[in-house]
Design a protein around this motif. Structure first.
Motif, PDB file in Angstrom:
ATOM      1  N   ALA A 264       0.532  -1.235  -0.203  1.00 21.92           N
ATOM      2  CA  ALA A 264       0.318  -0.222  -0.248  1.00 21.92           C
ATOM      3  C   ALA A 264       0.902   0.928   0.141  1.00 21.92           C
ATOM      4  N   ALA A 265       1.952   1.229   0.931  1.00 20.58           N
ATOM      5  CA  ALA A 265       2.504   2.645   1.112  1.00 20.58           C
ATOM      6  C   ALA A 265       3.467   2.400  -0.461  1.00 20.58           C
ATOM      7  N   LEU A 266       3.848   1.290  -1.152  1.00 21.90           N
ATOM      8  CA  LEU A 266       4.326   1.703  -2.090  1.00 21.90           C
ATOM      9  C   LEU A 266       3.422   2.677  -3.718  1.00 21.90           C
ATOM     10  N   ILE A 334       6.848  -7.269  -3.088  1.00 19.31           N
ATOM     11  CA  ILE A 334       6.986  -8.764  -3.772  1.00 19.31           C
ATOM     12  C   ILE A 334       5.565  -9.508  -3.629  1.00 19.31           C
ATOM     13  N   GLU A 335       5.819  -9.508  -3.194  1.00 18.27           N
ATOM     14  CA  GLU A 335       5.051 -10.618  -2.487  1.00 18.27           C
ATOM     15  C   GLU A 335       3.331 -10.188  -2.454  1.00 18.27           C
ATOM     16  N   GLY A 336       3.195  -9.234  -1.911  1.00 22.47           N
ATOM     17  CA  GLY A 336       1.924  -8.081  -1.759  1.00 22.47           C
ATOM     18  C   GLY A 336       1.401  -7.929  -3.139  1.00 22.47           C
ATOM     19  N   LYS A 355      -4.781   5.263 -13.382  1.00 20.22           N
ATOM     20  CA  LYS A 355      -4.077   5.929 -11.670  1.00 20.22           C
ATOM     21  C   LYS A 355      -5.019   5.601 -10.553  1.00 20.22           C
ATOM     22  N   LEU A 356      -5.926   5.003 -11.021  1.00 21.83           N
ATOM     23  CA  LEU A 356      -6.768   4.706  -9.610  1.00 21.83           C
ATOM     24  C   LEU A 356      -6.016   3.739  -8.978  1.00 21.83           C
ATOM     25  N   GLY A 357      -5.068   2.784  -9.940  1.00 17.55           N
ATOM     26  CA  GLY A 357      -4.874   1.441  -8.865  1.00 17.55           C
ATOM     27  C   GLY A 357      -5.573   0.267  -9.214  1.00 17.55           C
ATOM     28  N   MET A 358      -6.780   0.768 -10.764  1.00 16.27           N
ATOM     29  CA  MET A 358      -7.449  -0.737 -11.561  1.00 16.27           C
ATOM     30  C   MET A 358      -6.798  -1.524 -12.217  1.00 16.27           C
TER      31      MET A 358
END
Length: 397
Positions: A264-266, A334-336, A355-358
């Motif tokens: 999430a932080a990435l 990486i695993e996440g 850009k929304l991570g979809m």
């Protein structure tokens, strides 16, 4: 015995033919014709009643007058004059003739003098901050005429007290008297919109400006493309002096922190800013990966214009690696990524995120750059991004 003597009118000053009738004069002896004639001429000349010839009274002409040398008697000349602002049309004088009629035709006084009008002076008005127009007022001009007091004044142009656009506007006034004589005047209304030099958009960024972009009072804000951060003043205002306030800003590459410990932080660093292309392969020698990697390296500029960051996931545990360019990712990150987006370690694949991570598209075979760009341009870019892409398309040539 009676004799009838008839006299012709001796001059045109008398009326009709005068006649005399009376007894033939007698004398001593016989009278001959000659003695009769002498007697008639010398002793019996009749007393005649002569009447002077006069012409009829002249009518006054409208807006004029006349003066005569001998009234309305024969040979009297009457001269006509007109009021100020009028002019004689026809004969300027008439003479009483021996036949009792006036010479020439009766003249008329015509209004041929145009009215006079004076416009206000030309004027300059500076538009207020943030506006492209200015309200301009003036006093309505007055007109005078030597003949008429009632004049028709017509405005040709924009009304006073209204907003005038930038530039010069010609205002005309026309005036007509009752004889339709015309006069005109004009003046210029000039509206100045003070402007600053046009600002250039920063590299890897763009500007949004209010009003007309560079007019007095306009505000321009700096924005950076995805993956870039603003360095410097966020906005600038065009001053009355025609100079911009503040200094120009720059768009510098965003600093991606790869040493974070969670997925999430990435991903939060890219949210709303960049698209992600996650490429996975069993190992670095996988032929599909090698082919795709060559095409991506050649199209790195095009991907950057489309705000795409590439993340590589290679190999299997315990020697699995993940990286963004040369920066390595933590094993838990990486695993996440594999868990969230269900990316297998055992075959080549790519996942394209917006850009929304979809998750927007998946590929299991290498994609040529043109095909990848076509998909992004048609399905992921908004209208503003397409316009900016067209402006910078030659940047990668």
């Amino acid at each position: 015995m009676k004799a009838r003597v008839q006299y012709a009118r001796p001059s045109p000053y008398y009326t009709e033919r005068d006649e005399y009738e009376g007894p033939i004069p007698t004398g001593s002896g016989t009278t001959t014709d000659d003695t009769y004639n002498d007697f008639a001429e010398e002793e019996y000349t009749p007393q005649l009643d002569y009447k002077e010839v006069r012409c009829r009274v002249l009518h006054l002409i409208p807006y004029g007058r006349y003066t005569c040398t001998h009234g309305f008697m024969v040979d009297s000349r009457c001269d006509f004059t007109c009021r100020p602002g009028y002019r004689i049309e026809g004969e300027h004088s008439q003479t009483c003739q021996p036949n009792g009629f006036w010479s020439g035709a009766h003249p008329v006084c015509s209004d041929t003098d145009p009215p006079k009008i004076k416009c206000p002076p030309s004027r300059l008005k500076v538009a207020e901050p943030g506006k492209l127009t200015a309200m301009v007022t003036w006093d309505r001009p007055t007109a005078t005429d030597t003949a008429d007091k009632s004049l028709e004044i017509i405005l040709v142009g924009q009304e006073p007290g209204t907003d005038f656009k930038e530039g010069a506007s010609i205002i005309r006034y026309k005036v007509y008297d009752q004889a339709r004589n015309r006069a005109a005047c004009k003046f210029i209304v000039r509206v100045e919109v003070r402007r600053c030099p046009e600002l250039s958009a920063p590299m890897h960024g763009f500007l949004t400006c209010s009003s007309d972009g560079n007019n007095y009072g306009a505000t321009c804000e700096y924005h950076c493309d995805g993956g870039y951060e603003l360095k410097g003043t966020a906005s600038r205002v065009c001053q009355f002096s025609r100079n911009w306030g503040g200094v120009a800003a720059e768009c510098v590459p965003m600093e991606i922190k790869t040493d974070v410990k969670t997925t999430a932080a990435l991903l939060d660093q890219f949210y709303g800013k960049r698209r992600l292309l996650i490429m996975s392969a069993p190992n670095i020698s996988d032929p599909d990966y090698q082919l795709q990697n060559i095409m991506i390296q050649k199209s790195d500029c095009g991907l950057d214009l489309r705000h795409v960051t590439v993340i590589e996931l290679l190999g299997s545990q315990p020697r699995e690696t993940g990286r963004i360019k040369e920066s390595l990712l933590a094993p838990e990150v990486i695993e996440g990524l594999r868990q969230v987006f269900r990316i297998s370690r055992f075959y080549f694949s790519m996942v394209l995120l917006d850009k929304l991570g979809m998750d927007r598209e998946r590929f299991i075979t290498p994609m040529a750059s043109d095909e990848l760009f076509s998909y992004i341009d048609n399905f992921l870019l908004d209208e503003e991004e397409r316009e900016r892409l067209e402006l910078h398309r030659d940047f990668c040539d």
